[in-house]
Design an enzyme around this catalytic site. Structure first.
Site, PDB file in Angstrom:
ATOM      1  CG  ASP A  30      25.086 -71.277   3.205  1.00 36.45           C
ATOM      2  OD1 ASP A  30      26.296 -71.373   2.901  1.00 36.45           O
ATOM      3  OD2 ASP A  30      24.333 -70.394   2.742  1.00 36.45           O
ATOM      4  CB  ILE A  31      22.106 -67.220   5.272  1.00 34.90           C
ATOM      5  CG1 ILE A  31      20.939 -66.402   5.756  1.00 34.90           C
ATOM      6  CG2 ILE A  31      22.729 -66.648   4.013  1.00 34.90           C
ATOM      7  CD1 ILE A  31      21.316 -65.009   6.226  1.00 34.90           C
ATOM      8  CG  ASN A  87      33.356 -72.604  -3.080  1.00 35.04           C
ATOM      9  OD1 ASN A  87      33.486 -73.594  -3.792  1.00 35.04           O
ATOM     10  ND2 ASN A  87      32.167 -72.194  -2.650  1.00 35.04           N
ATOM     11  CD  GLN A  94      37.607 -67.929   0.094  1.00 36.93           C
ATOM     12  OE1 GLN A  94      38.584 -68.172  -0.623  1.00 36.93           O
ATOM     13  NE2 GLN A  94      37.707 -67.770   1.402  1.00 36.93           N
ATOM     14  CG  HIS A 100      33.575 -70.921   4.365  1.00 35.78           C
ATOM     15  ND1 HIS A 100      34.253 -69.776   3.988  1.00 35.78           N
ATOM     16  CD2 HIS A 100      32.738 -71.204   3.337  1.00 35.78           C
ATOM     17  CE1 HIS A 100      33.833 -69.391   2.804  1.00 35.78           C
ATOM     18  NE2 HIS A 100      32.910 -70.243   2.377  1.00 35.78           N
ATOM     19  CG  HIS A 102      30.186 -74.669   1.392  1.00 31.69           C
ATOM     20  ND1 HIS A 102      29.111 -73.801   1.268  1.00 31.69           N
ATOM     21  CD2 HIS A 102      31.280 -73.941   1.063  1.00 31.69           C
ATOM     22  CE1 HIS A 102      29.546 -72.614   0.866  1.00 31.69           C
ATOM     23  NE2 HIS A 102      30.858 -72.666   0.737  1.00 31.69           N
TER      24      HIS A 102
HETATM   25  P1  5GP Z   1      31.574 -69.192  -0.284  1.00 27.72           P
HETATM   26  O1  5GP Z   1      30.849 -68.693  -1.483  1.00 27.72           O
HETATM   27  O2  5GP Z   1      32.539 -68.146   0.250  1.00 27.72           O
HETATM   28  O3  5GP Z   1      32.237 -70.532  -0.458  1.00 27.72           O
HETATM   29  O4  5GP Z   1      30.487 -69.470   0.821  1.00 27.72           O
HETATM   30  C1  5GP Z   1      29.956 -68.469   1.649  1.00 27.72           C
HETATM   31  C2  5GP Z   1      28.641 -68.960   2.140  1.00 27.72           C
HETATM   32  O5  5GP Z   1      28.245 -68.153   3.229  1.00 27.72           O
HETATM   33  C3  5GP Z   1      27.521 -68.893   1.106  1.00 27.72           C
HETATM   34  O6  5GP Z   1      27.005 -70.196   0.863  1.00 27.72           O
HETATM   35  C4  5GP Z   1      26.484 -67.971   1.734  1.00 27.72           C
HETATM   36  O7  5GP Z   1      25.167 -68.371   1.515  1.00 27.72           O
HETATM   37  C5  5GP Z   1      26.869 -68.028   3.214  1.00 27.72           C
HETATM   38  N1  5GP Z   1      26.540 -66.819   3.956  1.00 27.72           N
HETATM   39  C6  5GP Z   1      26.774 -65.537   3.577  1.00 27.72           C
HETATM   40  N2  5GP Z   1      26.357 -64.686   4.511  1.00 27.72           N
HETATM   41  C7  5GP Z   1      25.852 -65.447   5.526  1.00 27.72           C
HETATM   42  C8  5GP Z   1      25.266 -65.127   6.782  1.00 27.72           C
HETATM   43  O8  5GP Z   1      25.129 -63.964   7.178  1.00 27.72           O
HETATM   44  N3  5GP Z   1      24.864 -66.171   7.547  1.00 27.72           N
HETATM   45  C9  5GP Z   1      24.999 -67.471   7.151  1.00 27.72           C
HETATM   46  N4  5GP Z   1      24.561 -68.413   7.979  1.00 27.72           N
HETATM   47  N5  5GP Z   1      25.542 -67.808   5.964  1.00 27.72           N
HETATM   48  C10 5GP Z   1      25.972 -66.803   5.164  1.00 27.72           C
END
Ligand code: 5GP
Length: 114
Positions: A30-31, A87, A94, A100, A102
């Site tokens: 994760d970034i 999420n 989300q 995805h 985590h």
């Molecule tokens: P969500 O909030 O949808 O459950 O998780 C999305 C995740 O994707 C977040 O934890 C966010 O930090 C990660 N993310 C968003 N953009 C990028 C990216 O460009 N590269 C990577 N490696 N992770 C990303």
């Protein structure tokens, strides 16, 4: 389905720190990590969210879930434990419309998650 950042990572158009890949899944760091280990796992066959698992076969769901387990174990997290988070939607916070999981590890998690 709209193209997301994860589609672009899967295509190789955007770089990612990949920790595991096979014909079914891609796992990358994760970034914006929320734990010392924070890895995202996506199935290569895209669905938007947990709501849409109905669009995958039981076999495909199983392969994805087993892949998440395999990646978590390969990261060395099995003994101390870890958290899997998926999420879904706005209440679930989300932010990327590509399903995805985590994998969060190497710190003590709290409950309730908030
Ligand atoms: P969500 O909030 O949808 O459950 O998780 C999305 C995740 O994707 C977040 O934890 C966010 O930090 C990660 N993310 C968003 N953009 C990028 C990216 O460009 N590269 C990577 N490696 N992770 C990303």
């Amino acid at each position: 389905m709209e193209e997301t950042i994860f589609d672009n990572i899967l295509k190789g158009d955007i770089p990612a720190d990949v920790v595991y890949e096979d014909e079914n899944i891609l796992a990358f760091k994760d970034i914006n990590p929320q734990a010392p280990i924070h890895v995202l796992v996506i199935p290569k066959k895209k669905v938007t969210s947990f709501n849409d698992l109905k669009d995958l076969s039981p076999e495909e769901v199983g392969v994805f879930l087993k892949g998440v387990s395999q990646v978590a174990v390969s990261l060395g997290l099995a003994d101390d434990g870890y958290r899997i988070v998926m999420n879904c939607g706005s209440n679930g916070q989300q932010t990327v419309e590509y399903i995805h999981a985590h994998i969060l590890g190497e710190r003590q998690m709290k409950w309730p998650p908030g």
